[in-house]
Design a protein around this motif. Structure first.
Motif, PDB file in Angstrom:
ATOM      1  N   SER A 120       0.863  -1.185   0.000  1.00 22.41           N
ATOM      2  CA  SER A 120       0.000   0.000   0.000  1.00 22.41           C
ATOM      3  C   SER A 120       0.894   1.228   0.000  1.00 22.41           C
ATOM      4  O   SER A 120       2.011   1.201   0.519  1.00 22.41           O
ATOM      5  CB  SER A 120      -0.906   0.006   1.233  1.00 22.41           C
ATOM      6  N   THR A 121       0.405   2.308  -0.610  1.00 32.62           N
ATOM      7  CA  THR A 121       1.144   3.565  -0.625  1.00 32.62           C
ATOM      8  C   THR A 121       0.189   4.726  -0.391  1.00 32.62           C
ATOM      9  O   THR A 121      -1.004   4.635  -0.707  1.00 32.62           O
ATOM     10  CB  THR A 121       1.855   3.799  -1.978  1.00 32.62           C
ATOM     11  N   ASP A 122       0.710   5.799   0.166  1.00 36.73           N
ATOM     12  CA  ASP A 122       0.034   7.086   0.117  1.00 36.73           C
ATOM     13  C   ASP A 122       0.573   7.767  -1.121  1.00 36.73           C
ATOM     14  O   ASP A 122       1.782   7.759  -1.361  1.00 36.73           O
ATOM     15  CB  ASP A 122       0.341   7.927   1.359  1.00 36.73           C
ATOM     16  N   PHE A 135      -1.337  -2.523  -4.282  1.00 35.93           N
ATOM     17  CA  PHE A 135      -0.564  -3.294  -5.247  1.00 35.93           C
ATOM     18  C   PHE A 135      -0.493  -4.758  -4.819  1.00 35.93           C
ATOM     19  O   PHE A 135      -0.437  -5.059  -3.632  1.00 35.93           O
ATOM     20  CB  PHE A 135       0.877  -2.781  -5.317  1.00 35.93           C
ATOM     21  N   ALA A 136      -0.434  -5.645  -5.811  1.00 36.47           N
ATOM     22  CA  ALA A 136      -0.150  -7.068  -5.575  1.00 36.47           C
ATOM     23  C   ALA A 136       0.952  -7.473  -6.548  1.00 36.47           C
ATOM     24  O   ALA A 136       0.767  -7.406  -7.766  1.00 36.47           O
ATOM     25  CB  ALA A 136      -1.393  -7.915  -5.798  1.00 36.47           C
ATOM     26  N   TYR A 151       3.064  -6.498 -11.413  1.00 36.79           N
ATOM     27  CA  TYR A 151       2.128  -6.237 -10.330  1.00 36.79           C
ATOM     28  C   TYR A 151       0.772  -5.835 -10.888  1.00 36.79           C
ATOM     29  O   TYR A 151       0.636  -5.463 -12.053  1.00 36.79           O
ATOM     30  CB  TYR A 151       2.652  -5.149  -9.385  1.00 36.79           C
ATOM     31  N   ILE A 152      -0.224  -5.906 -10.005  1.00 36.01           N
ATOM     32  CA  ILE A 152      -1.567  -5.393 -10.277  1.00 36.01           C
ATOM     33  C   ILE A 152      -1.750  -4.187  -9.367  1.00 36.01           C
ATOM     34  O   ILE A 152      -1.350  -4.218  -8.201  1.00 36.01           O
ATOM     35  CB  ILE A 152      -2.639  -6.460  -9.979  1.00 36.01           C
ATOM     36  N   TYR A 153      -2.371  -3.126  -9.883  1.00 33.50           N
ATOM     37  CA  TYR A 153      -2.491  -1.863  -9.151  1.00 33.50           C
ATOM     38  C   TYR A 153      -3.936  -1.384  -9.134  1.00 33.50           C
ATOM     39  O   TYR A 153      -4.640  -1.462 -10.150  1.00 33.50           O
ATOM     40  CB  TYR A 153      -1.610  -0.820  -9.836  1.00 33.50           C
ATOM     41  N   PHE A 154      -4.353  -0.887  -7.983  1.00 39.22           N
ATOM     42  CA  PHE A 154      -5.651  -0.239  -7.839  1.00 39.22           C
ATOM     43  C   PHE A 154      -5.421   1.159  -7.283  1.00 39.22           C
ATOM     44  O   PHE A 154      -4.758   1.318  -6.253  1.00 39.22           O
ATOM     45  CB  PHE A 154      -6.564  -1.028  -6.894  1.00 39.22           C
ATOM     46  N   PRO A 170      -1.677  -3.675   4.105  1.00 38.24           N
ATOM     47  CA  PRO A 170      -2.043  -5.020   3.687  1.00 38.24           C
ATOM     48  C   PRO A 170      -1.787  -6.001   4.836  1.00 38.24           C
ATOM     49  O   PRO A 170      -0.901  -5.786   5.660  1.00 38.24           O
ATOM     50  CB  PRO A 170      -1.106  -5.289   2.512  1.00 38.24           C
ATOM     51  N   ALA A 171      -2.564  -7.068   4.863  1.00 39.27           N
ATOM     52  CA  ALA A 171      -2.331  -8.112   5.863  1.00 39.27           C
ATOM     53  C   ALA A 171      -0.954  -8.726   5.614  1.00 39.27           C
ATOM     54  O   ALA A 171      -0.528  -8.881   4.466  1.00 39.27           O
ATOM     55  CB  ALA A 171      -3.410  -9.180   5.785  1.00 39.27           C
TER      56      ALA A 171
END
Length: 196
Positions: A120-122, A135-136, A151-154, A170-171
């Protein structure tokens, strides 16, 4: 400062330096620059130590994941190194992921999961907060040094949320017992109005 413990080591990162300790607290390495892990890429970002580092131990693979961002020029980068073995003093696969836009990928937080490394990012444009990124990364390819790892990004743009959504995490899987089969990773955060 950031660090994580594996079965035999503790790896600590402070700003731009890494140091490895054994579980008794004895030093296994002198402090060394994070960029050392990325020198093999021979890029502008591979020589920088911009910081905001993260280190995680991947217990399911007995590997170490170390990351920092590169804010040299847009589009910005996320540098990720994955150890080739369970020895954090050994060799690493190195990756330089170009971020999907001109937003600064600030304050990255990572989680190890069965099917990926999650981040995760800000996100900022200049000094303006513009949302969060989720991101994944392709963990399976990264564990074997496959250069096609992606990666996959939202984008969770702040314009889409009336209250600020921030500090997503993220967990992160700790221990040797994986989650149930096909259990998705989750991101947890908060929303607030006190930021205007």
């Amino acid at each position: 400062m950031n660090g994580d413990a594996g079965p035999n080591h503790y790896v600590q990162i402070v700003n731009s330096l890494i140091r490895v300790y054994n579980k008794d607290g004895a030093t296994m390495t002198e402090p060394f620059k994070i960029s050392t892990l990325f020198a093999q890429l021979n890029t502008a970002c591979s020589t920088r130590d911009d910081g905001l580092p993260v280190v995680l131990y991947d217990a399911l693979a007995d590997r170490w994941m170390i990351s920092q961002y590169c804010n040299f020029f847009p589009p910005f980068r996320q540098m990720v190194a994955v150890s080739k073995t369970g020895d954090p003093t050994g060799a690493y696969y190195a990756y330089e992921f170009v971020m999907p836009n001109v937003k600064l990928n600030d304050y990255a937080k990572f989680g190890v999961w069965t099917d990926g490394y999650y981040m995760s990012t800000d996100e900022f444009v200049g000094a303006d907060f513009v949302g969060s990124g989720a991101f994944a990364f392709d963990r399976a390819k990264m564990l074997v040094g496959n250069p096609t790892a992606s990666y996959i990004y939202f984008s969770l743009a702040s314009a889409n949320f009336p209250n600020r959504l921030g500090n997503l995490l993220p967990a992160d899987l700790d221990g040797l017992n994986p989650p149930p089969a096909n259990a998705p990773n989750i991101f947890v955060g908060y929303s607030a109005t006190e930021y205007g």
